[in-house]
Scaffold this motif. Structure first.
Motif, PDB file in Angstrom:
ATOM      1  N   LEU A  44       0.879  -1.154   0.000  1.00 30.16           N
ATOM      2  CA  LEU A  44       0.000   0.000   0.000  1.00 30.16           C
ATOM      3  C   LEU A  44       0.923   1.212   0.000  1.00 30.16           C
ATOM      4  N   GLY A  45       1.303   1.630  -1.210  1.00 28.68           N
ATOM      5  CA  GLY A  45       2.422   2.547  -1.368  1.00 28.68           C
ATOM      6  C   GLY A  45       2.233   3.904  -0.734  1.00 28.68           C
ATOM      7  N   TRP A  46       1.033   4.470  -0.851  1.00 30.68           N
ATOM      8  CA  TRP A  46       0.831   5.826  -0.325  1.00 30.68           C
ATOM      9  C   TRP A  46       0.931   5.859   1.203  1.00 30.68           C
ATOM     10  N   PRO A  47       0.208   4.984   1.924  1.00 35.54           N
ATOM     11  CA  PRO A  47       0.392   4.975   3.387  1.00 35.54           C
ATOM     12  C   PRO A  47       1.839   4.672   3.788  1.00 35.54           C
ATOM     13  N   GLN A  48       2.485   3.798   3.020  1.00 38.22           N
ATOM     14  CA  GLN A  48       3.878   3.478   3.355  1.00 38.22           C
ATOM     15  C   GLN A  48       4.798   4.674   3.115  1.00 38.22           C
ATOM     16  N   TYR A  49       4.508   5.480   2.100  1.00 37.88           N
ATOM     17  CA  TYR A  49       5.304   6.682   1.837  1.00 37.88           C
ATOM     18  C   TYR A  49       5.234   7.637   3.030  1.00 37.88           C
ATOM     19  N   ILE A  50       4.058   7.750   3.625  1.00 37.25           N
ATOM     20  CA  ILE A  50       3.919   8.590   4.823  1.00 37.25           C
ATOM     21  C   ILE A  50       4.772   8.021   5.956  1.00 37.25           C
ATOM     22  N   GLN A  51       4.800   6.677   6.086  1.00 34.76           N
ATOM     23  CA  GLN A  51       5.664   6.064   7.097  1.00 34.76           C
ATOM     24  C   GLN A  51       7.135   6.392   6.826  1.00 34.76           C
ATOM     25  N   VAL A  52       7.530   6.363   5.551  1.00 32.59           N
ATOM     26  CA  VAL A  52       8.916   6.682   5.187  1.00 32.59           C
ATOM     27  C   VAL A  52       9.236   8.131   5.549  1.00 32.59           C
ATOM     28  N   LEU A  53       8.331   9.056   5.177  1.00 37.25           N
ATOM     29  CA  LEU A  53       8.564  10.466   5.471  1.00 37.25           C
ATOM     30  C   LEU A  53       8.669  10.724   6.972  1.00 37.25           C
ATOM     31  N   GLU A  54       7.844  10.032   7.732  1.00 31.98           N
ATOM     32  CA  GLU A  54       7.794  10.252   9.177  1.00 31.98           C
ATOM     33  C   GLU A  54       8.747   9.347   9.948  1.00 31.98           C
ATOM     34  N   LYS A  55       9.572   8.589   9.188  1.00 35.24           N
ATOM     35  CA  LYS A  55      10.564   7.688   9.788  1.00 35.24           C
ATOM     36  C   LYS A  55       9.910   6.694  10.745  1.00 35.24           C
ATOM     37  N   GLN A  56       8.787   6.160  10.294  1.00 30.84           N
ATOM     38  CA  GLN A  56       8.072   5.143  11.065  1.00 30.84           C
ATOM     39  C   GLN A  56       8.356   3.758  10.500  1.00 30.84           C
ATOM     40  N   ALA A  57       8.110   2.750  11.292  1.00 33.53           N
ATOM     41  CA  ALA A  57       8.245   1.370  10.824  1.00 33.53           C
ATOM     42  C   ALA A  57       7.186   1.088   9.758  1.00 33.53           C
ATOM     43  N   LYS A  58       7.546   0.261   8.800  1.00 29.08           N
ATOM     44  CA  LYS A  58       6.617  -0.075   7.707  1.00 29.08           C
ATOM     45  C   LYS A  58       5.696  -1.204   8.158  1.00 29.08           C
ATOM     46  N   ILE A  59       4.775  -0.827   9.033  1.00 29.79           N
ATOM     47  CA  ILE A  59       3.829  -1.788   9.610  1.00 29.79           C
ATOM     48  C   ILE A  59       2.525  -1.743   8.831  1.00 29.79           C
ATOM     49  N   ALA A  60       2.005  -2.923   8.466  1.00 29.61           N
ATOM     50  CA  ALA A  60       0.680  -3.060   7.830  1.00 29.61           C
ATOM     51  C   ALA A  60       0.585  -2.373   6.470  1.00 29.61           C
ATOM     52  N   THR A  61       1.721  -2.199   5.789  1.00 30.55           N
ATOM     53  CA  THR A  61       1.672  -1.595   4.461  1.00 30.55           C
ATOM     54  C   THR A  61       2.364  -2.441   3.390  1.00 30.55           C
ATOM     55  N   ASN A  62       3.158  -3.453   3.767  1.00 29.85           N
ATOM     56  CA  ASN A  62       3.766  -4.356   2.795  1.00 29.85           C
ATOM     57  C   ASN A  62       2.896  -5.594   2.603  1.00 29.85           C
ATOM     58  N   PHE A  63       2.752  -6.037   1.362  1.00 27.62           N
ATOM     59  CA  PHE A  63       2.094  -7.313   1.091  1.00 27.62           C
ATOM     60  C   PHE A  63       3.161  -8.400   1.089  1.00 27.62           C
ATOM     61  N   GLU A  64       3.183  -9.212   2.134  1.00 31.70           N
ATOM     62  CA  GLU A  64       4.189 -10.267   2.233  1.00 31.70           C
ATOM     63  C   GLU A  64       3.904 -11.415   1.273  1.00 31.70           C
ATOM     64  N   SER A  65       2.634 -11.568   0.906  1.00 34.38           N
ATOM     65  CA  SER A  65       2.245 -12.611  -0.045  1.00 34.38           C
ATOM     66  C   SER A  65       1.287 -11.999  -1.061  1.00 34.38           C
ATOM     67  N   SER A  66       1.809 -11.707  -2.245  1.00 35.08           N
ATOM     68  CA  SER A  66       1.006 -11.050  -3.283  1.00 35.08           C
ATOM     69  C   SER A  66       0.553 -12.059  -4.328  1.00 35.08           C
ATOM     70  N   PRO A  67      -0.603 -11.831  -4.943  1.00 32.09           N
ATOM     71  CA  PRO A  67      -1.046 -12.716  -6.018  1.00 32.09           C
ATOM     72  C   PRO A  67      -0.145 -12.601  -7.242  1.00 32.09           C
ATOM     73  N   ASP A  68      -0.125 -13.649  -8.040  1.00 28.56           N
ATOM     74  CA  ASP A  68       0.429 -13.564  -9.383  1.00 28.56           C
ATOM     75  C   ASP A  68      -0.713 -13.060 -10.253  1.00 28.56           C
ATOM     76  N   PHE A  69      -0.746 -11.735 -10.495  1.00 26.89           N
ATOM     77  CA  PHE A  69      -1.897 -11.133 -11.150  1.00 26.89           C
ATOM     78  C   PHE A  69      -2.100 -11.645 -12.572  1.00 26.89           C
ATOM     79  N   ALA A  70      -1.024 -11.956 -13.276  1.00 22.22           N
ATOM     80  CA  ALA A  70      -1.164 -12.473 -14.639  1.00 22.22           C
ATOM     81  C   ALA A  70      -1.870 -13.831 -14.623  1.00 22.22           C
ATOM     82  N   LYS A  71      -1.463 -14.703 -13.698  1.00 22.82           N
ATOM     83  CA  LYS A  71      -2.126 -16.009 -13.590  1.00 22.82           C
ATOM     84  C   LYS A  71      -3.571 -15.840 -13.129  1.00 22.82           C
TER      85      LYS A  71
END
Length: 556
Positions: A466-493
């Motif tokens: 979730l790039g936009w919320p994560q960008y705010i975490q980056v700007l505010e030097k916060q941990a990247k909590i609840a914004t990375n997808f650890e298991s993403s679909p293979d969208f083409a499949k």
């Protein structure tokens, strides 16, 4: 009678899914040629109606089920209300004879829907059905357009009774401002040395582009839009400087800041379009034009208010201005066009650079080149896919060919709405640029596109986050909590599993070939998903400026 009303109103498609098919669906089949577009979720039915209404300019109709079916419709109706689109939502509701007794899927639907619609009502007597339907179409399309909700109790819906013949609702009422107000506005225009024009969704609803262009050319005014106003005119016009607020370009913002007259057509000038009402030229006079009196002065007090249809008002103001012989228009025209030309040249140089990880700007630029004119861009709502909002990385090349979300920016609605765009305009190309987060909120509807042979392309800008919320975490030097997808679909499949074509792109030189392959498949009625692996937190310059200077982020 509901089907008779829909036929009389010229409705050609209904979007939704049935709970009990004896309500509405069977009558549609027996007594009309109206096409029923089956979706996988009630939210999707409203999302399709949203996009259909935006492209056609007419009320679009969807339907759902009681209880949770009604609550599922609410988000997209809220978006339609925010975007001023005429959507009519139908639902069979709790039987009148069981109301208040704990009936199956019981809900006070009218109270629930009032905050997200222009009008929410319940048919309490079958004889009133023609009046309710006529009123619904009239309310949806008049004044500031918006959604209507109608609850049809299950027992009422099945009653037999004599009813008056249905009479089609009157055409949309348009009106123009008084001559004195036009004269006052024209006098402000004559005095202005650097006028600009802003177009909102009201300019699109009124199909006011031609007269607004003529006015801009007559006075040498730079042209801007809000996201909702994109599609008022083709963005390759020599006076176009992009959008405002969050979506500024450097060239556009500088000219905007120095302007001494703002003319706004059909915009309430909301939060993102004005930077929380901070991004506004300090010395400018303001002419506000809107068909809705309640929108006048909502956020910024005008020096002159013109209440009326955007198209009629633009025509009247043009006539008044021409009679005053405004000076220096050609000089202003050349100044704006020079700014535009320089900025586009700079962007084109950026787009020629291929980087890895792939930049979102490269992708949307390639979409513009490959799909070209006669392409409807359906926007999504995330940090990466905002590249498709930023002119001129992507330019809307024909009037009417843009479907944005309203101020609610409900994720997933663009992914779904692209299907309705193709149904509404089958001869157009249709592209939706979406982040992977938005795609995961709507990916069940890829099969709906395949079922209806909608040759559309979804371009997924995939950064596994979730790039936009994560960008705010980056700007505010916060941990990247609840914004990375650890298991993403293979969208083409995933696309292939729903009878669509799926393409995965990891190399920058494969972007354009993938898009060309998608366009070829689209021409055979095959929907295509192009999954592009992109860089994280690669954003347009003013997106970064907005976060730091307007929102005050990243100052630690």
């Amino acid at each position: 009678m509901i089907v008779e009303a829909l036929k009389a109103e010229g409705v050609d498609r209904l979007f939704g899914l049935p709970g009990n098919p004896i309500h509405l669906v069977d009558d549609l089949h027996r007594y009309s040629d109206i096409q029923n577009i089956l979706v996988r979720h009630e939210h999707s039915g409203v999302s399709l109606a949203y996009a259909y209404a935006r492209i056609t300019g007419r009320p679009a109709v969807c339907y759902g089920n009681p209880g949770p079916g009604i609550t599922n419709m609410a988000t997209a109706l809220l978006e339609a209300h925010s975007a001023s689109l005429p959507v009519i939502a139908l639902s069979n509701g709790t039987p009148m004879n069981a109301d208040g007794k704990g009936a199956f899927q019981e809900l006070d639907s009218v109270s629930f829907m009032r905050p997200v619609t222009k009008w929410a009502t319940r048919i309490v007597s079958p004889e009133t059905t023609p009046w309710v339907m006529q009123r619904a179409f009239s309310i949806a399309k008049n004044g500031r357009p918006g959604p209507v909700f109608i609850d049809v109790p299950s027992d009422i819906a099945l009653e037999s009774c004599s009813m008056p013949t249905y009479k089609r609702a009157l055409d949309r009422h348009t009106f123009r401002p008084g001559s004195d107000a036009i004269a006052t506005a024209a006098a402000l225009v004559k005095k202005a040395k650097q006028p600009i024009i802003i177009c909102g969704s009201g300019a699109v609803s009124a199909r006011a582009g031609t007269n607004i262009i003529r006015l801009a050319e007559s006075i040498g005014a730079a042209l801007y839009t809000t996201p909702g106003g994109r599609g008022t005119y083709a963005e390759d016009h020599p006076l176009c400087l992009g959008q405002i607020g969050l979506y500024f370009t450097d060239a556009g913002k500088k000219y905007f800041d120095e302007s001494d007259l703002v003319i706004s057509f059909g915009s309430r000038l909301e939060d993102f379009s004005t930077g929380g009402w901070t991004l506004w030229p300090s010395r400018a006079k303001f002419i506000q034009i809107d068909i809705d009196p309640e929108s006048i002065g909502l956020n910024i007090r005008p020096d002159t208010a013109l209440v009326g249809d955007a198209d009629l008002t633009a025509a009247d103001l043009l006539t008044a201005v021409d009679n005053l012989a405004v000076k220096n228009t050609l000089t202003r025209y050349r100044t704006v066009n020079k700014l535009q030309t320089r900025h586009i040249a700079n962007v084109q140089r950026q787009l020629k650079k291929q980087t890895k990880p792939i930049s979102g700007r490269q992708v949307v630029g390639a979409v513009n080149r490959v799909f070209g004119k006669d392409t409807i861009m359906v926007h999504e709502n995330g940090g990466a896919d905002l590249w498709s909002y930023y002119w001129p990385y992507y330019q809307v090349l024909d009037a009417g060919d843009c479907i944005p979300m309203g101020e609610q920016t409900a994720m997933g609605m663009g992914v779904i709405g692209a299907i309705a765009a193709k149904l509404a305009a089958p001869d157009k190309n249709v592209v939706c640029v979406a982040g992977d987060g938005a795609m995961q909120m709507a990916m069940m509807e890829l099969a709906t596109a395949a079922e209806n042979k909608c040759g559309i392309t979804w371009v997924v800008l995939d950064n596994a986050a979730l790039g936009w919320p994560q960008y705010i975490q980056v700007l505010e030097k916060q941990a990247k909590i609840a914004t990375n997808f650890e298991s993403s679909p293979d969208f083409a499949k995933l696309a292939r599993s729903q009878n669509c074509k799926g393409i995965r792109v990891t190399e920058p030189d494969k972007v354009e070939p993938a898009l060309r392959s998608a366009l070829r498949a689209n021409r055979s009625g095959i929907p295509v998903l192009v999954d592009v692996q992109i860089a994280k937190h690669d954003y347009a310059p003013h997106f970064q400026y907005f976060h730091r200077e307007v929102w005050g982020l990243g100052q630690k």
